[in-house]
Design a protein around this motif. Structure first.
Motif, PDB file in Angstrom:
ATOM      1  N   GLN A   1       0.837  -1.205   0.000  1.00 20.43           N
ATOM      2  CA  GLN A   1       0.000   0.000   0.000  1.00 20.43           C
ATOM      3  C   GLN A   1       0.867   1.249   0.000  1.00 20.43           C
ATOM      4  OE1 GLN A   1      -2.010   0.718   3.637  1.00 20.43           O
ATOM      5  NE2 GLN A   1      -3.379   2.260   2.819  1.00 20.43           N
ATOM      6  N   MET A   2       1.938   1.230   0.771  1.00 15.99           N
ATOM      7  CA  MET A   2       2.833   2.381   0.833  1.00 15.99           C
ATOM      8  C   MET A   2       3.531   2.596  -0.503  1.00 15.99           C
ATOM      9  SD  MET A   2       6.015   3.009   3.443  1.00 15.99           S
ATOM     10  CE  MET A   2       6.951   1.674   2.713  1.00 15.99           C
ATOM     11  N   LEU A   3       3.951   1.508  -1.148  1.00  9.88           N
ATOM     12  CA  LEU A   3       4.625   1.609  -2.431  1.00  9.88           C
ATOM     13  C   LEU A   3       3.683   2.085  -3.527  1.00  9.88           C
ATOM     14  CD1 LEU A   3       6.743  -1.679  -2.295  1.00  9.88           C
ATOM     15  CD2 LEU A   3       7.548   0.667  -2.016  1.00  9.88           C
ATOM     16  N   GLY A   4       2.384   1.766  -3.373  1.00  8.73           N
ATOM     17  CA  GLY A   4       1.410   2.192  -4.364  1.00  8.73           C
ATOM     18  C   GLY A   4       1.147   3.683  -4.348  1.00  8.73           C
ATOM     19  N   LYS A   5       1.438   4.346  -3.221  1.00  9.31           N
ATOM     20  CA  LYS A   5       1.301   5.796  -3.081  1.00  9.31           C
ATOM     21  C   LYS A   5      -0.087   6.304  -3.496  1.00  9.31           C
ATOM     22  CE  LYS A   5       6.224   6.659  -3.813  1.00  9.31           C
ATOM     23  NZ  LYS A   5       7.250   7.348  -4.616  1.00  9.31           N
ATOM     24  N   ARG A   6      -1.109   5.565  -3.048  1.00  6.58           N
ATOM     25  CA  ARG A   6      -2.460   5.989  -3.338  1.00  6.58           C
ATOM     26  C   ARG A   6      -2.807   7.247  -2.548  1.00  6.58           C
ATOM     27  NH1 ARG A   6      -7.426   2.443  -4.778  1.00  6.58           N
ATOM     28  NH2 ARG A   6      -5.719   1.153  -5.516  1.00  6.58           N
ATOM     29  N   ALA A   7      -3.446   8.194  -3.162  1.00  2.76           N
ATOM     30  CA  ALA A   7      -3.771   9.466  -2.509  1.00  2.76           C
ATOM     31  C   ALA A   7      -4.791   9.271  -1.404  1.00  2.76           C
ATOM     32  CB  ALA A   7      -4.316  10.448  -3.541  1.00  2.76           C
ATOM     33  N   THR A   8      -4.600   9.999  -0.305  1.00  3.93           N
ATOM     34  CA  THR A   8      -5.558   9.972   0.791  1.00  3.93           C
ATOM     35  C   THR A   8      -6.063  11.388   1.002  1.00  3.93           C
ATOM     36  OG1 THR A   8      -3.717  10.197   2.327  1.00  3.93           O
ATOM     37  CG2 THR A   8      -4.516   7.977   1.938  1.00  3.93           C
ATOM     38  N   THR A   9      -7.106  11.738   0.251  1.00 10.24           N
ATOM     39  CA  THR A   9      -7.606  13.103   0.274  1.00 10.24           C
ATOM     40  C   THR A   9      -8.707  13.302   1.312  1.00 10.24           C
ATOM     41  OG1 THR A   9      -9.162  12.513  -1.493  1.00 10.24           O
ATOM     42  CG2 THR A   9      -7.045  13.455  -2.144  1.00 10.24           C
ATOM     43  N   GLY A  10      -9.086  12.246   1.998  1.00 13.94           N
ATOM     44  CA  GLY A  10     -10.149  12.339   2.988  1.00 13.94           C
ATOM     45  C   GLY A  10     -11.047  11.124   2.903  1.00 13.94           C
ATOM     46  N   LEU A  11     -11.692  10.779   4.018  1.00 13.17           N
ATOM     47  CA  LEU A  11     -12.558   9.607   4.059  1.00 13.17           C
ATOM     48  C   LEU A  11     -13.688   9.747   3.045  1.00 13.17           C
ATOM     49  CD1 LEU A  11     -12.941   6.952   5.658  1.00 13.17           C
ATOM     50  CD2 LEU A  11     -14.529   8.206   7.149  1.00 13.17           C
ATOM     51  N   ARG A  12     -13.796   8.759   2.139  1.00 18.17           N
ATOM     52  CA  ARG A  12     -14.780   8.827   1.068  1.00 18.17           C
ATOM     53  C   ARG A  12     -16.194   8.641   1.602  1.00 18.17           C
ATOM     54  NH1 ARG A  12     -12.768   4.387  -3.015  1.00 18.17           N
ATOM     55  NH2 ARG A  12     -14.641   5.085  -4.162  1.00 18.17           N
ATOM     56  N   ASP A  13     -17.143   9.296   0.960  1.00 18.20           N
ATOM     57  CA  ASP A  13     -18.548   9.228   1.365  1.00 18.20           C
ATOM     58  C   ASP A  13     -19.198   8.011   0.705  1.00 18.20           C
ATOM     59  OD1 ASP A  13     -20.989   9.810   2.457  1.00 18.20           O
ATOM     60  OD2 ASP A  13     -21.519  11.340   0.977  1.00 18.20           O
ATOM     61  N   LEU A  14     -18.897   6.826   1.209  1.00 19.06           N
ATOM     62  CA  LEU A  14     -19.406   5.586   0.655  1.00 19.06           C
ATOM     63  C   LEU A  14     -20.693   5.182   1.359  1.00 19.06           C
ATOM     64  CD1 LEU A  14     -16.045   3.606   0.495  1.00 19.06           C
ATOM     65  CD2 LEU A  14     -17.255   4.650  -1.428  1.00 19.06           C
ATOM     66  N   ALA A  15     -21.479   4.319   0.699  1.00 20.41           N
ATOM     67  CA  ALA A  15     -22.713   3.811   1.297  1.00 20.41           C
ATOM     68  C   ALA A  15     -22.387   2.966   2.532  1.00 20.41           C
ATOM     69  CB  ALA A  15     -23.489   2.986   0.276  1.00 20.41           C
ATOM     70  N   TRP A  16     -23.318   2.916   3.475  1.00 19.14           N
ATOM     71  CA  TRP A  16     -23.054   2.261   4.752  1.00 19.14           C
ATOM     72  C   TRP A  16     -22.695   0.776   4.639  1.00 19.14           C
ATOM     73  CZ3 TRP A  16     -25.804  -1.875   6.499  1.00 19.14           C
ATOM     74  CH2 TRP A  16     -27.060  -2.097   5.931  1.00 19.14           C
ATOM     75  N   PRO A  17     -23.208   0.010   3.625  1.00 22.26           N
ATOM     76  CA  PRO A  17     -22.823  -1.414   3.561  1.00 22.26           C
ATOM     77  C   PRO A  17     -21.319  -1.640   3.415  1.00 22.26           C
ATOM     78  CG  PRO A  17     -24.775  -1.040   2.222  1.00 22.26           C
ATOM     79  CD  PRO A  17     -24.267   0.310   2.633  1.00 22.26           C
ATOM     80  N   TYR A  18     -20.605  -0.700   2.790  1.00 20.56           N
ATOM     81  CA  TYR A  18     -19.156  -0.851   2.675  1.00 20.56           C
ATOM     82  C   TYR A  18     -18.505  -0.847   4.064  1.00 20.56           C
ATOM     83  CZ  TYR A  18     -19.481   0.032  -2.357  1.00 20.56           C
ATOM     84  OH  TYR A  18     -19.768  -0.053  -3.695  1.00 20.56           O
TER      85      TYR A  18
END
Length: 248
Positions: free
Chosen positions: A118-135
């Motif tokens: 995950q660290m090597l992938g360097k995915r952006a963390t711009t803030g907790l996504r507003d996903l539906a509650w089942p996730y």
């Protein structure tokens, strides 16, 4: 009396790591109890839980002071985690001690590698996504089951998932993961205790030390860069796995 003081000091050291990494210290308490005290896997997990519960409660308070936790999301995660944690704990109690340790070691290695990728992938963390509650419900359920099975799995699983797929920063993810860990560790501790798999004298002494130091770990977590936290987390997880493997 000397043993009691030593257990407080060990708990204090584990409390710093628990606050720093958002896992309550249990991840490192289990190999410590296994190696230093010769406890089998289930007894080590149960005793570690006695230390972890107060550390987690204090850790949530400290994280919320510095970075407000989204309590609605935390409630969904926590309730679903609680519902599944009982099943994981009951399975763990009935497993062979050696098999349980082998599964736990494999789990630690998987989590460490996953965190590094995950660290090597360097995915952006711009803030907790507003996903539906089942996730969030699904994440809570899986994390809760693993938390019951391993005694520490809920926070360890939830943190990298929240950062990789849900967009949370490392600190926010660790705060939410602690919210998952409260109901799972409490339920799991009750289950382990009912089956005689908790050394309360050792666990309580370590809990005292952890409560005294966990806030220092939380403070450090908010001052260190995210990639440093991930590296520290992965390194110590792999060290724990290696130490436990040496006890097989």
């Amino acid at each position: 009396m000397i043993e009691f003081i030593i257990n407080i000091l060990i708990g204090g050291l584990l409390g710093v790591f628990g606050g720093l990494l958002g896992i309550g210290g249990g991840l490192f308490a289990i190999p410590t109890l296994s190696i230093l005290y010769g406890m089998d896997q289930q007894l080590a997990q149960g005793t570690a839980l006695a230390m972890v519960v107060p550390n987690i409660v204090l850790g949530i308070y400290k994280y919320n002071q510095r970075n407000k936790i989204e309590w609605k999301t935390a409630a969904i995660l926590g309730l679903c985690a609680f519902a599944l944690s009982w099943f994981g704990a009951l399975i763990a109690i009935d497993l062979d001690h050696r098999a349980m340790r082998e599964i736990f070691i494999s789990f630690l290695i998987f989590i460490a590698i996953w965190n590094l990728l995950q660290m090597l992938g360097k995915r952006a963390t711009t803030g907790l996504r507003d996903l539906a509650w089942p996730y969030f419900a699904g994440l809570g359920a899986v994390s809760g089951f693993l938390g019951g099975l391993f005694g520490v799995g809920s926070a360890v699983v939830a943190t990298p998932v929240l950062t990789m797929f849900f967009g949370a920063t490392q600190v926010v993810a660790q705060g939410l993961s602690l919210a998952i860990a409260v109901p799972t560790t409490a339920a799991t501790l009750v289950t382990y205790s009912m089956h005689g798999q908790v050394n309360w004298a050792t666990g309580i002494a370590m809990a005292i030390g952890g409560v005294l130091t966990v806030s220092y770990g939380v403070r450090a977590a908010h001052s260190l860069p995210q990639h440093i936290l991930k590296v520290i987390f992965s390194v110590f997880v792999l060290i724990s796995a290696a130490l436990l493997y040496g006890q097989l």
